[in-house]
Design a protein around this motif. Structure first.
Motif, PDB file in Angstrom:
ATOM      1  N   THR A 196       0.997  -0.820  -0.615  1.00 36.69           N
ATOM      2  CA  THR A 196      -0.255   0.085  -0.194  1.00 36.69           C
ATOM      3  C   THR A 196       0.319   1.170   0.024  1.00 36.69           C
ATOM      4  N   THR A 197       0.021   2.654  -0.459  1.00 37.07           N
ATOM      5  CA  THR A 197       0.746   3.732  -0.372  1.00 37.07           C
ATOM      6  C   THR A 197       0.839   4.118   1.348  1.00 37.07           C
ATOM      7  N   PRO A 198       1.715   4.444   1.445  1.00 39.10           N
ATOM      8  CA  PRO A 198       2.326   5.174   3.126  1.00 39.10           C
ATOM      9  C   PRO A 198       1.182   5.758   3.565  1.00 39.10           C
ATOM     10  N   ASP A 199       0.999   5.971   4.530  1.00 37.39           N
ATOM     11  CA  ASP A 199      -0.119   6.564   4.743  1.00 37.39           C
ATOM     12  C   ASP A 199      -0.368   8.456   4.616  1.00 37.39           C
ATOM     13  N   PHE A 200       1.683   9.236   5.374  1.00 41.94           N
ATOM     14  CA  PHE A 200       1.622   9.606   4.686  1.00 41.94           C
ATOM     15  C   PHE A 200       2.554  10.042   3.547  1.00 41.94           C
ATOM     16  N   PHE A 201       1.685  10.729   2.835  1.00 36.97           N
ATOM     17  CA  PHE A 201       2.410  10.599   1.115  1.00 36.97           C
ATOM     18  C   PHE A 201       2.534  11.436   1.012  1.00 36.97           C
ATOM     19  N   SER A 202       2.791  13.242   1.268  1.00 37.37           N
ATOM     20  CA  SER A 202       2.604  14.840   1.073  1.00 37.37           C
ATOM     21  C   SER A 202       3.328  15.548   1.521  1.00 37.37           C
ATOM     22  N   PRO A 203       3.352  16.785   0.981  1.00 40.00           N
ATOM     23  CA  PRO A 203       4.544  18.152   1.750  1.00 40.00           C
ATOM     24  C   PRO A 203       3.948  18.082   2.900  1.00 40.00           C
ATOM     25  N   SER A 204       4.499  18.697   3.943  1.00 45.18           N
ATOM     26  CA  SER A 204       4.081  18.687   5.049  1.00 45.18           C
ATOM     27  C   SER A 204       3.884  20.596   6.027  1.00 45.18           C
ATOM     28  N   ARG A 205       3.747  21.177   6.967  1.00 39.27           N
ATOM     29  CA  ARG A 205       4.544  21.871   7.539  1.00 39.27           C
ATOM     30  C   ARG A 205       5.024  21.479   8.760  1.00 39.27           C
ATOM     31  N   ASP A 206       4.715  20.727   9.263  1.00 38.80           N
ATOM     32  CA  ASP A 206       5.837  19.679   9.505  1.00 38.80           C
ATOM     33  C   ASP A 206       6.888  19.313   9.325  1.00 38.80           C
ATOM     34  N   VAL A 207       8.349  20.213  10.406  1.00 43.47           N
ATOM     35  CA  VAL A 207       9.475  19.634   9.746  1.00 43.47           C
ATOM     36  C   VAL A 207       9.888  18.107   9.553  1.00 43.47           C
ATOM     37  N   GLN A 208       9.382  17.433  10.265  1.00 41.18           N
ATOM     38  CA  GLN A 208       9.511  16.157  10.284  1.00 41.18           C
ATOM     39  C   GLN A 208       9.021  15.190   9.054  1.00 41.18           C
ATOM     40  N   LEU A 209       8.088  15.144   9.035  1.00 37.72           N
ATOM     41  CA  LEU A 209       6.943  15.062   8.357  1.00 37.72           C
ATOM     42  C   LEU A 209       7.017  15.714   6.484  1.00 37.72           C
ATOM     43  N   SER A 210       7.758  17.197   6.642  1.00 40.16           N
ATOM     44  CA  SER A 210       7.791  17.269   5.654  1.00 40.16           C
ATOM     45  C   SER A 210       9.319  16.494   4.863  1.00 40.16           C
ATOM     46  N   ASP A 211      10.196  16.504   5.751  1.00 42.36           N
ATOM     47  CA  ASP A 211      11.688  15.735   5.807  1.00 42.36           C
ATOM     48  C   ASP A 211      11.448  14.693   5.004  1.00 42.36           C
ATOM     49  N   ILE A 270       9.767  14.715   1.342  1.00 40.74           N
ATOM     50  CA  ILE A 270      11.122  15.352   0.619  1.00 40.74           C
ATOM     51  C   ILE A 270      12.192  14.717   0.119  1.00 40.74           C
ATOM     52  N   PHE A 271      12.594  13.515   0.731  1.00 39.49           N
ATOM     53  CA  PHE A 271      13.569  13.144   0.682  1.00 39.49           C
ATOM     54  C   PHE A 271      12.944  11.186   0.723  1.00 39.49           C
ATOM     55  N   GLY A 272      12.321  11.166   0.666  1.00 44.66           N
ATOM     56  CA  GLY A 272      11.460   9.325  -0.037  1.00 44.66           C
ATOM     57  C   GLY A 272      11.898   8.616   1.702  1.00 44.66           C
ATOM     58  N   LYS A 273      11.347   9.476   3.194  1.00 45.63           N
ATOM     59  CA  LYS A 273      11.138   7.931   4.079  1.00 45.63           C
ATOM     60  C   LYS A 273      10.378   7.733   4.293  1.00 45.63           C
ATOM     61  N   GLU A 274       9.134   7.488   2.958  1.00 48.21           N
ATOM     62  CA  GLU A 274       7.396   7.630   4.138  1.00 48.21           C
ATOM     63  C   GLU A 274       7.438   5.827   4.461  1.00 48.21           C
ATOM     64  N   ALA A 275       8.387   5.077   3.359  1.00 47.29           N
ATOM     65  CA  ALA A 275       8.004   3.822   4.000  1.00 47.29           C
ATOM     66  C   ALA A 275       8.828   3.327   5.472  1.00 47.29           C
ATOM     67  N   TYR A 276       9.895   4.431   5.662  1.00 48.19           N
ATOM     68  CA  TYR A 276      10.286   3.954   7.412  1.00 48.19           C
ATOM     69  C   TYR A 276       9.612   3.822   8.613  1.00 48.19           C
ATOM     70  N   ASN A 277      10.070   3.278   9.279  1.00 45.56           N
ATOM     71  CA  ASN A 277       9.179   3.189  10.273  1.00 45.56           C
ATOM     72  C   ASN A 277      10.359   2.835  11.982  1.00 45.56           C
ATOM     73  N   SER A 278      10.598   3.607  12.505  1.00 43.44           N
ATOM     74  CA  SER A 278      11.687   3.855  13.463  1.00 43.44           C
ATOM     75  C   SER A 278      11.664   2.098  14.560  1.00 43.44           C
ATOM     76  N   ASN A 279      10.063   2.194  14.497  1.00 41.07           N
ATOM     77  CA  ASN A 279       9.846   0.499  15.918  1.00 41.07           C
ATOM     78  C   ASN A 279      10.367  -1.138  14.979  1.00 41.07           C
ATOM     79  N   TYR A 280      10.704  -0.365  13.661  1.00 43.34           N
ATOM     80  CA  TYR A 280      11.186  -2.122  12.732  1.00 43.34           C
ATOM     81  C   TYR A 280      13.035  -1.578  12.480  1.00 43.34           C
ATOM     82  N   LEU A 281      13.749  -1.260  13.352  1.00 41.29           N
ATOM     83  CA  LEU A 281      15.350  -1.271  13.132  1.00 41.29           C
ATOM     84  C   LEU A 281      15.962  -2.092  12.843  1.00 41.29           C
ATOM     85  N   SER A 282      16.914  -2.549  12.721  1.00 43.01           N
ATOM     86  CA  SER A 282      18.350  -2.957  13.198  1.00 43.01           C
ATOM     87  C   SER A 282      18.537  -2.999  14.200  1.00 43.01           C
ATOM     88  N   PRO A 283      20.036  -3.446  14.850  1.00 44.57           N
ATOM     89  CA  PRO A 283      20.625  -3.457  15.772  1.00 44.57           C
ATOM     90  C   PRO A 283      21.217  -1.983  15.969  1.00 44.57           C
TER      91      PRO A 283
END
Length: 781
Positions: A408-423, A426-439
């Protein structure tokens, strides 16, 4: 006993102290490892640059020293241009916009998201590479972009876990060279300058830039490997006319890439006859006068503490000749003229506001005529590597069950005034999830949704993107197929009436760090959990690089596997077309998929700062040209899926191999032609031809990728030296001819500093992959 322990302790402390003394603390230790080449060659305006050169000469002749210097560094932009060269209003020069990147214009609205470089590589299509590039170049031009910051042939893909390998086309230099040539031509035909990057040996993200007391990693290489592998695709880009080359972050033989006179003055501007200008990667400049003398022409995003007024001062105090500043300005302005940017290109950065949420002029850069290139480019970069039990194509299944986080398309896929969401956007991080990271804190996969592209400056921000789930659900509705989906659970329940199940995963990669691994347990376990309950399980990976499959691929219920790479905005329609047989798969792997990560040897992991090189990390390219399939061939290692491999829905037969000399061809060992853009002219003289007949022996119309490999005397057992992609209907036959040039058949002579045509017997192989070679012959020179 106490005395023994004390002796051991003292011995250990002594060893530690001895090791500490050996840590190198000054880069003077490395002086001379990269040969100095001075002065920086001035452009001469030959090889089709004559008119632009004369216009630039007149223009630059009217500039003051300060105005010339102002052309050599960026200023803060008032748009989302990645870099801006200021205007010179008195001469009606509007300035220049340089913008990301090689997969589509980023960080703005009303643009398309094209398939990424790795996807183009997997298509093995010269035609699609050109059409994609032309459509992309047209969008950049409509938005007033003078320089498109791409394409990428560095990294070449040496480091298997490399975080930016997805931006390039292939780990094979010949395949990358052909596709970068088509890309440069397609973009520049639209009047947009290409910035072929990252020059050169930028093969890992780890330690790519200096940090505190630690210098950037040094890529240490010998002259022969440099020419035969890493310089090869850059040479093709220069021959195609690339107007700009971007120098890289890391060090090369312990000299920074943007201050390396050997690679810039020696290889690029002298040996390859490059007429355009060299721009730094953003903040890759680490010296002032030294980088100008070494051959860098433009600093981005600005002069920092090195250029600007300091260059003016350097000229006035005699530290730098004004002729070098003049040549820098000449190269920049001549390139501007070379692509007719003095005539009709829109205002730099038009319709690209600093924040797209602010009121601004709408410039819709998209063109409906580009739709076939977007869709077909997405289709042909998918690679089918397994298909058993007649699983594919699907034929109006009664029940289809869908699983996995990459549907599916990530739930957030849009420009934003929120700095973190905007980033994130802008940089294609929409699929990134900080709860699923390597050690080590990095993402091996993107749990938040599908990946249309990769992450970083090469990301895409398409105005519209269609996910696999969206397209498949629409198709299911048309066919009356019942469809269940569970994209949340890693141990989902499967309806036993399912005719087939599709599991979607991805392999995430982002600029700034290398991939933690080339597989992950979470996704493998999810796939097996579904396969345990579904006897026709289809696995689809959106992979930004090599992804191992041996954790699940031999499961008897896993009956189809597709490497979907990074398809861009048409991801869903492209996959659906393939799954349902509207298109036959025609992608081929532009890399080798091993059975085990250790099979790749020393190039699996990036180099680290350790031992005596704790402050000056070293990446030694001791493997030479033996990367990917060349490495597997040399070591006798059986891959899971070899370079060039891919299945279709039909079969092909090869016959009638013919190897012929070109009448009158000069087979003297050394080239003797003058240097033009790309090198000596006769490097591209045809020496021989190889022809073969191919027949579609199946029942489905499809493309075949016919591949030519050559065994050059004294070189690797086989190297790719040709490919063609004919389309054939059932029972249709076509003849394919490969043209072999002097360069194709030569090795680099370190002693003579020239390409040397070998005397002896060349082995000729033609087939459908690097290991499925149906016909073989010889060529004697």
């Amino acid at each position: 006993m106490v005395a023994v322990k004390q002796i051991t302790l003292f011995a250990g402390l002594a060893q530690w102290a001895d090791a500490a003394e050996k840590v190198i603390t000054s880069d003077t230790h490395f002086y001379g490892q990269s040969p100095p080449v001075y002065p920086s060659p001035e452009m001469i305006g030959g090889d089709g640059w004559e008119a632009a050169y004369q216009k630039a000469k007149a223009f630059v002749g009217d500039l003051t020293l300060e105005e010339k210097v102002n052309l050599t560094a960026g200023v803060p932009p008032n748009s989302t241009c990645s870099g801006v060269i200021p205007a010179i209003e008195r001469l009606k020069f509007p300035g220049m916009c340089l913008s990301d990147a090689g997969n589509g214009l980023r960080n703005t609205d009303f643009v398309s998201g094209f398939p990424s470089g790795i996807h183009v590589g997997a298509s093995w299509s010269k035609d699609l590479a050109f059409r994609r590039a032309a459509a992309m170049g047209a969008e950049f031009r409509k938005k007033g972009v003078n320089v498109l910051l791409g394409p990428v042939v560095g990294p070449a893909g040496r480091t298997v876990r490399g975080g930016r390998n997805w931006e390039g086309f292939s780990v094979d230099p010949w395949l990358a060279g052909v596709l970068v040539s088509e890309t440069v031509s397609g973009i520049q035909e639209q009047g947009v300058i290409t910035s072929t990057k990252h020059y050169i040996l930028n093969e890992q993200e780890t330690l790519r830039m200096p940090d505190a007391n630690v210098s950037a990693v040094s890529s240490n290489i010998d002259d022969k490997t440099m020419h035969e592998y890493y310089l090869w695709p850059f040479q093709d880009a220069v021959r195609a006319g690339s107007g700009n080359i971007m120098c890289s972050y890391q060090r090369i033989n312990n000299s920074y890439g943007c201050s390396n006179s050997k690679t810039l003055n020696g290889l690029l501007k002298t040996e390859l006859g490059f007429q355009g200008f060299v721009v730094s990667d953003w903040s890759a400049q680490h010296a002032g006068v030294a980088s100008a003398e070494a051959g860098m022409d433009m600093a981005m995003p600005g002069p920092a503490d090195f250029w600007g007024g300091h260059l003016v001062e350097a000229v006035k105090n005699g530290s730098l000749p004004e002729s070098r500043i003049t040549d820098m300005a000449m190269r920049i302005i001549a390139t501007w003229y070379q692509f007719d940017q003095d005539n009709g290109i829109p205002k730099p950065g038009i319709g690209m506001p600093s924040n797209v949420l602010d009121p601004h002029e709408i410039v819709d850069a998209r063109d409906p005529a580009a739709a076939p290139a977007l869709l077909n480019g997405a289709i042909e970069g998918h690679v089918l590597v397994k298909n058993t039990k007649n699983t594919l194509p699907l034929k109006k299944p009664r029940m289809l069950s869908l699983f996995g986080y990459s549907a599916t398309t990530p739930d957030f896929f849009s420009p934003s005034r929120d700095v973190q969401l905007s980033d994130s956007w802008i940089f294609g991080k929409e699929a990134y999830n900080s709860n699923y990271l390597s050690p080590d804190g990095f993402a091996t996969f993107g749990r938040n949704g599908t990946t249309f592209g990769g992450c970083g400056s090469g990301a895409i921000t398409p105005a519209l993107a269609i996910s696999p789930f969206e397209a498949l659900k629409w198709r299911a509705a048309q066919d009356g197929t019942a469809t269940f989906n569970n994209f949340l659970s890693d141990k989902p329940d499967v309806d036993p009436t399912s005719d087939a199940c599709i599991v979607f995963g991805n392999a995430y990669a982002c600029e700034g760090n290398d991939r933690p691994a080339i597989r992950d347990d979470y996704t493998d376990d999810l796939i097996k959990a579904v396969a345990d309950q579904c006897n026709k399980t289809i696995v689809v990976f959106h992979n930004a690089g090599i992804r191992l499959v041996d954790g699940f691929v031999d499961h008897p219920n896993i009956t189809a596997v597709i490497f979907a790479h990074l398809p861009g905005q048409e991801s869903g329609p492209a996959l659906t077309s393939l799954l349902y047989g509207e298109s036959s798969p025609s992608g081929r792997l532009p890399y080798t998929v091993a059975k085990h990560d250790t099979d790749y040897g020393v190039v699996l992991d990036p180099a680290q700062a350790t031992g005596e090189f704790a402050y000056f990390p070293q990446a030694d390219f001791k493997e030479g040209v033996y990367l990917d399939y060349r490495h597997f061939d040399k070591k006798g290692v059986e891959p899971r899926y070899e370079f060039g491999f891919g299945l279709s829905y039909t079969t092909f037969a090869y016959f009638n191999l013919s190897v012929n000399h070109v009448s009158g061809a000069n087979t003297f060992p050394w080239p003797g032609g003058p240097i033009v853009s790309g090198g000596q002219t006769d490097l591209w003289d045809a020496i021989a031809t190889v022809s073969v007949d191919i027949k579609n022996t199946g029942s489905v119309a499809s493309y075949e990728v016919a591949q030519l490999y050559i065994g050059i005397p004294g070189a690797p057992a086989k190297q790719l030296r040709g490919f063609e992609k004919p389309f054939m209907r059932p029972n249709e036959s076509q003849s394919v001819t490969f043209h072999l040039t002097r360069r194709d058949l030569s090795v680099w002579s370190v002693e003579r500093q020239k390409w040397q045509l070998q005397q002896g017997t060349y082995k000729i192989y033609v087939g459908s992959s690097s290991r499925r070679l149906h016909l073989n012959g010889t060529l004697d020179i």
